[in-house]
Design a protein around this motif. Sequence first.
Motif, PDB file in Angstrom:
ATOM      1  N   ILE A  66      33.836  30.928  54.207  1.00  8.13           N
ATOM      2  CA  ILE A  66      33.835  31.284  55.629  1.00  8.13           C
ATOM      3  C   ILE A  66      35.193  30.972  56.250  1.00  8.13           C
ATOM      4  O   ILE A  66      35.772  31.795  56.967  1.00  8.13           O
ATOM      5  N   LYS A  67      35.729  29.795  55.949  1.00 14.78           N
ATOM      6  CA  LYS A  67      37.033  29.400  56.495  1.00 14.78           C
ATOM      7  C   LYS A  67      38.142  30.311  55.968  1.00 14.78           C
ATOM      8  O   LYS A  67      39.049  30.685  56.714  1.00 14.78           O
ATOM      9  N   ILE A  72      41.989  34.733  56.997  1.00 23.88           N
ATOM     10  CA  ILE A  72      42.478  36.085  56.698  1.00 23.88           C
ATOM     11  C   ILE A  72      42.380  36.966  57.946  1.00 23.88           C
ATOM     12  O   ILE A  72      43.298  37.724  58.264  1.00 23.88           O
ATOM     13  N   LYS A  73      41.284  36.834  58.666  1.00 24.02           N
ATOM     14  CA  LYS A  73      41.090  37.618  59.882  1.00 24.02           C
ATOM     15  C   LYS A  73      42.139  37.253  60.931  1.00 24.02           C
ATOM     16  O   LYS A  73      42.714  38.135  61.577  1.00 24.02           O
ATOM     17  N   GLN A  74      42.419  35.973  61.102  1.00 28.06           N
ATOM     18  CA  GLN A  74      43.432  35.534  62.066  1.00 28.06           C
ATOM     19  C   GLN A  74      44.810  36.069  61.693  1.00 28.06           C
ATOM     20  O   GLN A  74      45.575  36.516  62.561  1.00 28.06           O
ATOM     21  N   GLN A  80      48.689  42.528  63.746  1.00 27.87           N
ATOM     22  CA  GLN A  80      48.433  43.654  64.629  1.00 27.87           C
ATOM     23  C   GLN A  80      49.065  43.441  66.002  1.00 27.87           C
ATOM     24  O   GLN A  80      49.415  44.411  66.668  1.00 27.87           O
ATOM     25  N   GLU A  81      49.204  42.197  66.424  1.00 25.64           N
ATOM     26  CA  GLU A  81      49.837  41.896  67.702  1.00 25.64           C
ATOM     27  C   GLU A  81      51.333  42.183  67.661  1.00 25.64           C
ATOM     28  O   GLU A  81      51.920  42.568  68.666  1.00 25.64           O
TER      29      GLU A  81
END
Length: 82
Positions: A66-67, A72-74, A80-81
């Motif tokens: 989960i971590k 990876i998502k962060q 993308q920013e």
Amino acid sequence: MAERQSKPASAVSLSVSSSQEYVKPFEDPYSKAISYLEKHNILQLFQTLTTDVIYDKPSDPLDYLIKEVQQIKQQKEKRQEN
């Protein structure tokens, strides 16, 4: 009982009425799934996660995964920013 004679395939004519709508051919579910997995790099993601779990041998593999996914998502959001 009279026997039914069949025509050779070349003698059978197929007529399509212009009022009939075109029906898109059925897409193979396997091919559709593989395309989705490749598009989103799912196979590589699971390979990386599995390798990391085996290498690090965390006491709580689910929490570890989960971590990792959150990290990876962060990272993806930061890219993308920019």
